[in-house]
Design a protein around this motif. Sequence first.
Motif, mmCIF file in Angstrom:
data_model
loop_
_atom_site.group_PDB
_atom_site.id
_atom_site.type_symbol
_atom_site.label_atom_id
_atom_site.label_comp_id
_atom_site.label_asym_id
_atom_site.label_seq_id
_atom_site.Cartn_x
_atom_site.Cartn_y
_atom_site.Cartn_z
ATOM 1 N N ALA A 91 0.821 -1.208 0.000
ATOM 2 C CA ALA A 91 0.000 0.000 0.000
ATOM 3 C C ALA A 91 0.855 1.258 0.000
ATOM 4 O O ALA A 91 0.511 2.268 -0.610
ATOM 5 C CB ALA A 91 -0.913 0.009 1.221
ATOM 6 N N LEU A 92 1.999 1.177 0.665
ATOM 7 C CA LEU A 92 2.901 2.330 0.696
ATOM 8 C C LEU A 92 3.425 2.612 -0.696
ATOM 9 O O LEU A 92 3.408 3.746 -1.185
ATOM 10 C CB LEU A 92 4.103 2.016 1.580
ATOM 11 N N LEU A 93 3.918 1.531 -1.340
ATOM 12 C CA LEU A 93 4.423 1.691 -2.703
ATOM 13 C C LEU A 93 3.298 2.186 -3.596
ATOM 14 O O LEU A 93 3.484 3.063 -4.439
ATOM 15 C CB LEU A 93 4.979 0.354 -3.221
ATOM 16 N N GLY A 94 2.081 1.631 -3.375
ATOM 17 C CA GLY A 94 0.938 1.969 -4.219
ATOM 18 C C GLY A 94 0.511 3.418 -4.086
ATOM 19 O O GLY A 94 0.234 4.084 -5.087
ATOM 20 N N ILE A 95 0.482 3.929 -2.861
ATOM 21 C CA ILE A 95 -0.005 5.312 -2.697
ATOM 22 C C ILE A 95 1.035 6.305 -3.231
ATOM 23 O O ILE A 95 0.703 7.313 -3.854
ATOM 24 C CB ILE A 95 -0.417 5.624 -1.225
ATOM 25 N N ARG A 96 2.325 5.989 -3.032
ATOM 26 C CA ARG A 96 3.376 6.869 -3.576
ATOM 27 C C ARG A 96 3.240 6.942 -5.098
ATOM 28 O O ARG A 96 3.339 8.006 -5.698
ATOM 29 C CB ARG A 96 4.754 6.315 -3.215
ATOM 30 N N SER A 97 3.018 5.769 -5.688
ATOM 31 C CA SER A 97 2.917 5.702 -7.138
ATOM 32 C C SER A 97 1.638 6.390 -7.633
ATOM 33 O O SER A 97 1.661 7.172 -8.586
ATOM 34 C CB SER A 97 2.966 4.230 -7.524
ATOM 35 N N ALA A 98 0.506 6.118 -6.952
ATOM 36 C CA ALA A 98 -0.776 6.696 -7.389
ATOM 37 C C ALA A 98 -0.744 8.223 -7.323
ATOM 38 O O ALA A 98 -1.391 8.904 -8.116
ATOM 39 C CB ALA A 98 -1.910 6.157 -6.524
ATOM 40 N N LEU A 99 0.016 8.770 -6.386
ATOM 41 C CA LEU A 99 0.090 10.228 -6.250
ATOM 42 C C LEU A 99 1.270 10.807 -7.050
ATOM 43 O O LEU A 99 1.509 12.012 -7.025
ATOM 44 C CB LEU A 99 0.207 10.641 -4.779
ATOM 45 N N GLY A 100 2.018 9.946 -7.728
ATOM 46 C CA GLY A 100 3.144 10.422 -8.560
ATOM 47 C C GLY A 100 4.271 11.034 -7.740
ATOM 48 O O GLY A 100 4.927 11.989 -8.165
ATOM 49 N N LEU A 101 4.530 10.485 -6.553
ATOM 50 C CA LEU A 101 5.509 11.087 -5.638
ATOM 51 C C LEU A 101 6.889 10.477 -5.863
ATOM 52 O O LEU A 101 7.299 9.569 -5.153
ATOM 53 C CB LEU A 101 5.049 10.878 -4.197
ATOM 54 N N TYR A 102 7.584 10.982 -6.842
ATOM 55 C CA TYR A 102 8.853 10.348 -7.218
ATOM 56 C C TYR A 102 10.058 10.866 -6.432
ATOM 57 O O TYR A 102 11.131 10.287 -6.494
ATOM 58 C CB TYR A 102 9.103 10.498 -8.727
ATOM 59 N N THR A 103 9.887 11.965 -5.689
ATOM 60 C CA THR A 103 11.014 12.514 -4.923
ATOM 61 C C THR A 103 10.800 12.318 -3.433
ATOM 62 O O THR A 103 9.827 12.821 -2.880
ATOM 63 C CB THR A 103 11.152 14.034 -5.167
ATOM 64 N N ASN A 104 11.691 11.598 -2.791
ATOM 65 C CA ASN A 104 11.577 11.373 -1.358
ATOM 66 C C ASN A 104 12.738 12.088 -0.663
ATOM 67 O O ASN A 104 13.896 11.791 -0.917
ATOM 68 C CB ASN A 104 11.634 9.857 -1.112
ATOM 69 N N LEU A 105 12.388 13.041 0.189
ATOM 70 C CA LEU A 105 13.415 13.783 0.920
ATOM 71 C C LEU A 105 13.526 13.217 2.330
ATOM 72 O O LEU A 105 12.546 13.239 3.074
ATOM 73 C CB LEU A 105 13.044 15.271 1.010
ATOM 74 N N ARG A 106 14.700 12.705 2.675
ATOM 75 C CA ARG A 106 14.904 12.145 4.010
ATOM 76 C C ARG A 106 16.086 12.815 4.695
ATOM 77 O O ARG A 106 17.239 12.437 4.479
ATOM 78 C CB ARG A 106 15.142 10.633 3.920
ATOM 79 N N PRO A 107 15.802 13.814 5.483
ATOM 80 C CA PRO A 107 16.898 14.484 6.185
ATOM 81 C C PRO A 107 17.395 13.630 7.351
ATOM 82 O O PRO A 107 16.591 13.018 8.049
ATOM 83 C CB PRO A 107 16.262 15.776 6.722
ATOM 84 N N ALA A 108 18.692 13.559 7.534
ATOM 85 C CA ALA A 108 19.277 12.884 8.698
ATOM 86 C C ALA A 108 20.162 13.904 9.386
ATOM 87 O O ALA A 108 21.272 14.197 8.945
ATOM 88 C CB ALA A 108 20.081 11.669 8.276
ATOM 89 N N ARG A 109 19.614 14.450 10.446
ATOM 90 C CA ARG A 109 20.326 15.539 11.117
ATOM 91 C C ARG A 109 20.618 15.096 12.543
ATOM 92 O O ARG A 109 19.767 14.500 13.197
ATOM 93 C CB ARG A 109 19.408 16.758 11.069
ATOM 94 N N LEU A 110 21.822 15.372 13.016
ATOM 95 C CA LEU A 110 22.173 15.029 14.391
ATOM 96 C C LEU A 110 21.734 16.175 15.307
ATOM 97 O O LEU A 110 22.155 17.305 15.128
ATOM 98 C CB LEU A 110 23.680 14.819 14.516
ATOM 99 N N TYR A 111 20.870 15.878 16.252
ATOM 100 C CA TYR A 111 20.468 16.881 17.240
ATOM 101 C C TYR A 111 21.562 16.980 18.287
ATOM 102 O O TYR A 111 21.942 15.959 18.865
ATOM 103 C CB TYR A 111 19.145 16.479 17.906
ATOM 104 N N SER A 112 22.064 18.183 18.524
ATOM 105 C CA SER A 112 23.210 18.279 19.442
ATOM 106 C C SER A 112 22.845 17.765 20.834
ATOM 107 O O SER A 112 23.674 17.176 21.514
ATOM 108 C CB SER A 112 23.765 19.692 19.479
ATOM 109 N N ALA A 113 21.581 17.936 21.221
ATOM 110 C CA ALA A 113 21.163 17.443 22.536
ATOM 111 C C ALA A 113 21.224 15.913 22.606
ATOM 112 O O ALA A 113 21.179 15.339 23.687
ATOM 113 C CB ALA A 113 19.751 17.918 22.857
ATOM 114 N N LEU A 114 21.314 15.255 21.432
ATOM 115 C CA LEU A 114 21.249 13.788 21.411
ATOM 116 C C LEU A 114 22.539 13.153 20.903
ATOM 117 O O LEU A 114 22.540 12.005 20.467
ATOM 118 C CB LEU A 114 20.094 13.344 20.521
#
Length: 357
Positions: A91-114
Motif C-alpha cells: 500500500a505504501l508503494l501503491g499510494i506513492r505511485s498513485a500520487l506520482g511522488l517520485y522525490t523522497n526527501l529524508r533528512p538525517a540531522r544530528l540533534y546536538s542534545a542527542l
Amino acid sequence: MEFNIALLKGDGIGVEIVDSAVRVLEKTAGKFGHTFNFTAYPIGGCAINETGMPLPQETIDGCLAADCVLLGAVGGPEWDSLPSERRPEKALLGIRSALGLYTNLRPARLYSALRSASPLKDEIIGDGFDILIVRELTGGIYFGERGYREGKMGREAYDTEVYSTTEIDRIGRAAFEAAMKRSKKLCSVDKANVLETSILWRTIMHKISEEYPEVEYTDMYIDNAAMQIVRDPHQFDVIVTSNMFGDILSDESAQLTGSIGLLPSASLGASKRGLYEPVHGSAPDIAGQNKADPIAEILSGAMMLRYSLGLAKEADAIENAVDTVLNAGWRTADIMGNTDGKPLSCTEMTDKIIEVL
Ligand code: IPM
Ligand code: MG
C-alpha cells in the motif's frame, strides 16, 4: 487559510503518532489563524482487515482530493504471511505511485542534545552533521517486473530494475534544486561499475550537473557510500540515489543520528500535493502502549506545512518547539540513552511540544 489534509494512520504506532501530530497541527492552526480539515482513510493492515485490500480505492481518491497527506506507518506480524501483492507494505508503494511522488526527501540531522545517542565516536561526529537523502521513490527494482519462472537450476524468483531517462532526469533535477537551497554540494550514489541502470543514471546526472555549475557534484558507488557515511558523514550534504539504495542509505544515516524516532520525510511529485511520513516503521512491539516517540510524525507535519501548504513560519514554529523540548532534556524511551529519569509517554511528549508552541 483553509486546507484539506488526508490522514492515513495505518497500523501499530501509526495511530498514536498521527493523533499526536494532529494535536500539534491544530494548535499551530489556532495560533496562526488557519483551518485544517482532517479526513482519515484506511491504509495497510487495518485496511486489509476492513476491506480485504491494503490500499482501497476510496483511500487513493481521498488523497487525490486533499491538499496533502499525512501518513503514520503500516505493517505488523498479523499480516506478514500474506502474499506480497496483499501485504500492507504494498500500500505504501501503491499510494506513492498513485500520487506520482517520485522525490523522497529524508533528512538525517544530528540533534546536538542527542549526540550521545549516536553510535559514532565523538571525534567522527565533530560538530554534528546534517545530510539530506533524495531517494527516487516510484521506479527501480521496487516497481520492476517480478515473478517466478523455471531456470537452469530449477524454479527461481526474479525482480528487475528499470529506470527511464525521464525518471532519472526528474529526480536529478529535484536533487540539484535541493542542493542549491542548501550548501550546493551533491553526491550521486549508484553502482555504475556493475549495473546498466546505474550507467544511465550517472550519464544523466553528469549532464544535469553542467546546468548547475555552482553545485559541487560527485558520484560514488553504493558500497563505498555505505562505508563513507560512517567513516566521515561530514563529506556529504545532499545525496541523490535510486529507490533501493536510498531505502538502505536512509536507514543507515538515520541510525547515525541515534534517533530514527525523530526523522521525518517528505514525498513530492510534480504538484504541491505531497505525502509526509516518519522514516521509522509501525513498531508493533510497542503499539497501543503510549510509548512511541511522536516527534518524527510531528516533524513530518512541519515538513508538510513547509512544502505542500507554503506555511514556512508555522513549520519553523513546530521545529523550534521540538528543539526547545529536546534541549530542555525531555525524552521518550527511544532517545533516553543512559540518562536517568522516567521517559515521557507519547501523549506527554506531545503535550510538552504543544505547551512550548
Ligand atoms: C521505507 C520502507 C518502505 C520502502 C517499505 C516498508 C515498503 O522501508 O519507507 O523506507 O522500502 O520504501
Ligand atoms: Mg526503508
